[in-house]
Each structure stands twice: as structure tokens, then as C-alpha cells.
Design an enzyme around this catalytic site. Structure first.
Site, short mmCIF file in Angstrom:
data_model
loop_
_atom_site.label_atom_id
_atom_site.label_comp_id
_atom_site.label_asym_id
_atom_site.label_seq_id
_atom_site.Cartn_x
_atom_site.Cartn_y
_atom_site.Cartn_z
N HIS A 10 0.80 -1.22 0.00
CA HIS A 10 0.00 0.00 0.00
C HIS A 10 0.84 1.28 0.00
CE1 HIS A 10 -3.74 1.93 -0.14
NE2 HIS A 10 -4.37 1.32 0.85
N ASP B 204 -2.39 1.66 -4.55
CA ASP B 204 -3.61 1.97 -3.81
C ASP B 204 -4.74 1.02 -4.20
OD1 ASP B 204 -4.51 2.87 -6.29
OD2 ASP B 204 -4.12 4.98 -5.82
#
Length: 431
Positions: A403, A407
């Protein structure tokens, strides 16, 4: 006679060190060129190191279980006969460590160090040399300007120390930040052990390395996992229809893996930012699409051989390479290059009957795809007549991603695209 230094060979990109498993020869033994002298291991593959020449082993510098950087001298050989051109050494005495820990090189008529006119970007820098340079505040360009005295001009520790000793305008050493590690208030719970009933099993070398790699990955990358399910009925039917003819025509078994690799490589081409690595605050976008395939070994350990340039291969080529890598894995016959350079990894957890999985990212990649078991079940499908219930072959796909740079939109879109390629497979595809 001439002296030859046997060095730890380079065994693939990103490999900086290897562990000595076993010496097959001892000091004083006579050896022939290309005869295996010792066995070494990286984190995944065991390899043999051959002799560079005919001769006699005069000195062995490292012992079994020692971890040795690539390019480091492993042994000294007194060569006999004609030497390979690049491996021949001068008759100068072998450098010995001094009391101060530096190494003096006997070179008549020369200063203790020389500088190149300009930095050599191809100069080999060992992890030790890089570590010393960082502590002394030297730039890579400055280090590359030092004329090395090692084989093929390699910059040795002694060259660096001599340069630092004679540097007219030394740069101030880079201050080392004072890092205060807070005392942990967590104490691991005690492990109960019943003497004579329970037993202790030591991790083998590969399992210990896998453990370290997994902990490092979880510590480095904030993992997020998303899921979809795909209707792979068309793929199952097509494979059942053509697998016999495929093997007869190409001499290769047609498994589901090359089909999965093909779909993944197509999706990566659509979403190239999933095919990256993180280097500090920089993102390295890989031009090659190299798909690693997590493979279980007979001893229970895991290895990840790599299908290089998967997007440029047809189904025949993918099937052949997948079968070769799988067989080599089971027979412990993989070459170092065959487990290096992956940019994305898939793990077929369905092989073991798992419905789905939450895989751990194979560093330094930023995503990994798990493929669950293919199961038949009743599904509602849309037809020209309306909604109907039919028996379909369904499979869960789960994508774990880093992450920091991936995304939810990118991860979810990529995963959905893989599912689309699987569901839109051409049932009339010719082999």
C-alpha cells in the site's frame, strides 16, 4: 608458479553473497581446471564452484557455513601450466592483513594508491567496500575513481584505506544518527516443552531464510489483500478438450499454470505500475514482465522459479518453460538465474485444496496473486432467456499489494483485469 585467487562467483543479479556448504578439496590437493572445488548456496539454490585452472590448493580462507560476499577470495591456488588470460595473477606476494587491519600491497615503483582520470561506473564494489565508504562519507563516484589492485582492477578494502590515508582534502565522516530503541514491554509467552514427549526440530538453511524473508516482507510493506471470483468454465472445458492433442503435438503437458501466467502478463501490460519495486522514495518501473511461480518442494519448503518475459511467449512456450521450472524445482536442479529477476509472483494455493489465500509479497516486488481451487457449483448466469442456474467452474483470486505505492484503485483494477482475461478466454482457440 603463478598464483590464482579463487573468488566467490556472481550467481545472478541482486545476489550479493552466498554461504559455503562444503569444501570438496583440501589444502595441498591437486586440482584440474573446471573440477568442482566447493559447493555454495544462495537463499534458494545450491551451486558448484569450479577451479579456474590446474594447480594445487595452497590456502582456504573461509570455512563451511561462512557467508561470503560475491567477488571475495575463497582460496589461493598455485597454478601449473597455462592460465586463463583474465585469471592470471602476478608473482607479487599475497597481501596479508596488517596489525591495523589494513592490507599492504607489494607493488614496486608505484605509490600506495592511484586514481583513475574519471570514475568507472562498472567497477565492482563489494558490500564491505560500500559499507566502509558510507561510514567515511565517500560518494560512489569518488570510490569508483580509485584504481583497484584486485583481479581485473577490483577495488579492495586495502585500496580504500590507502586512499583515505593519503587523501589531501578528506571529507568529514558522515555523522551517524543516534537511534534510541525504546525498550519493548512485550515479553514472548513461554513455550511449554515436555521432555521425552515433545521434540525440537532445527530449521534447515532454506526454511530459516524463508522465515527471515517473510518477516522482512511484512515489516517492509503494509499489506492489503483484495478478492474476486472468476468463472473459469471456458478455460476448464478448453483445456480438457485440447490437452491430449497439445501433449502429442508439442510434447508438453498443458496445466492451468501457463494459462494463469498468460492472463497475469496481459494484465500487467495494461497496468504497468503493478510491475514495480520501491527503492527508498523512488519507484523502479520494470520494463520486463517476469512472472515468478511459487512452487512447493518435496521437503515442504518453497521456491520461486521465474518465467522471464512472459508477455512475449505463446502458450506452447509458456507450457514448456513452466514444466521445465517445475521439474527442475522438484529435482533440485534449478540454475541461479532461473530464480532471479521476478517482477510479479503468483501462488497457486488451489493445488493444495485451498479455497483462497492471503499471500505475502515476494520482496522486492509490490504485489502477489494467489489462485484458489477450481470448484464446480451452482451459479446464476444471464442468458438470452433470462437468468438461469447452471453448474459453473469457479475460482477465487486474491491479490496482496504494497500500500506504499499501490492503492485500492490500482490493485482492484488490476485484479479485475486478470479475472476478465480468464473469463473471456477464447473457447475456440487453436493450439
Amino acid at each position: 608458479m603463478s598464483v590464482v585467487e579463487l573468488r566467490m562467483p556472481k550467481m545472478g543479479e541482486s545476489i550479493s553473497e552466498a554461504t559455503i556448504i562444503n569444501w570438496l578439496k583440501n589444502v595441498g590437493d591437486t586440482i584440474e581446471e573446471e573440477e568442482t572445488i566447493l559447493e555454495v548456496a544462495t537463499d534458494k539454490v545450491d551451486s558448484e564452484v569450479p577451479s579456474p585452472c590446474n594447480g594445487v590448493i595452497k590456502e582456504i580462507l573461509f570455512q563451511p557455513n561462512d557467508v561470503v560476499p560475491v567477488g571475495e577470495v575463497l582460496a589461493i591456488i598455485e597454478a601449473s601450466g597455462e592460465l586463463p588470460k583474465k585469471r592470471e595473477q602476478t608473482e607479487a606476494p599475497i597481501a596479508k592483513p596488517s596489525a591495523a587491519g589494513n592490507t599492504k600491497t607489494a607493488t614496486a615503483g608505484k605509490s600506495s594508491f592511484e586514481l583513475r582520470n574519471s570514475p568507472n561506473p562498472d567497477a565492482f564494489l563489494s558490500p564491505l567496500v560500500i559499507s566502509i565508504a558510507q561510514k567515511e562519507g565517500l560518494s560512489i563516484e569518488e570510490v569508483q575513481s580509485i584504481q583497484g589492485t584486485g583481479t581485473d582492477g577490483r577495488i579492495r578494502k586495502s585500496d580504500l584505506f590507502n586512499y583515505l590515508k593519503h587523501r589531501k582534502y578528506p571529507l568529514p565522516s558522515r555523522p551517524q544518527p543516534q537511534v534510541t530503541t525504546p525498550a519493548s514491554s512485550y515479553n514472548p509467552p513461554p513455550i511449554s516443552f515436555t521432555e521425552g514427549k515433545d521434540r525440537i526440530v532445527e530449521m534447515d538453511r532454506m526454511r530459516a531464510m524463508i522465515a527471515d524473508h517473510m518477516v522482512y516482507s511484512k515489516h517492509t510493506s503494509p499489506h492489503v489483500t483484495c478478492y474476486i471470483e472468476a468463472d473459469v468454465t471456458t478455460i476448464v472445458n478448453w483445456r480438457n478438450k485440447v490437452k491430449a492433442d497439445f501433449q502429442e503435438k508439442y510434447g508438453e503437458k498443458l496445466t492451468f499454470t501457463p494459462i494463469f501466467v498468460e492472463a497475469v502478463s496481459k494484465a500487467i501490460a495494461d497496468f504497468p505500475m503493478i510491475n514495480v519495486s520501491v527503492d527508498g522514495k523512488k519507484i523502479v518501473v520494470h520494463s520486463d514482465i517476469n512472472v515468478g511461480m511459487a512452487t512447493a518442494l518435496p521437503n515442504g519448503n518453497l521456491i520461486v522459479p521465474v518465467v522471464k518475459n512472459a508477455d512475449k511467449k505463446n502458450m506452447e512456450e509458456l507450457a514448456g518453460e513452466v514444466n521445465h521450472l517445475a521439474n527442475s524445482s522438484r529435482n533440485n536442479a534449478l540454475k541461479p538465474d532461473e530464480i532471479q529477476g521476478s517482477t510479479f509472483t503468483i501462488s497457486n494455493v488451489g493445488t493444495f485444496g485451498s479455497l483462497m489465500g492471503t499471500p505475502i509479497i515476494n520482496q522486492p516486488e509490490v504485489a502477489i496473486l494467489a489462485l484458489g481451487i477450481i470448484k464446480k457449483r451452482a451459479e446464476v448466469i444471464s442468458t438470452e432467456k433470462g437468468d438461469e442456474i447452471a453448474i459453473r467452474s469457479m475460482m477465487y483470486l486474491s491479490l496482496s499489494f504494497d500500500h506504499r505505492v499501490v492503492d485500492g484503485y490500482l490493485g482492484g483494477s488490476f485484479l479485475r483485469k486478470v479475472g476478465d482475461y480468464l473469463e473471456e478466454f477464447d473457447e475456440n482457440r487453436q493450439i
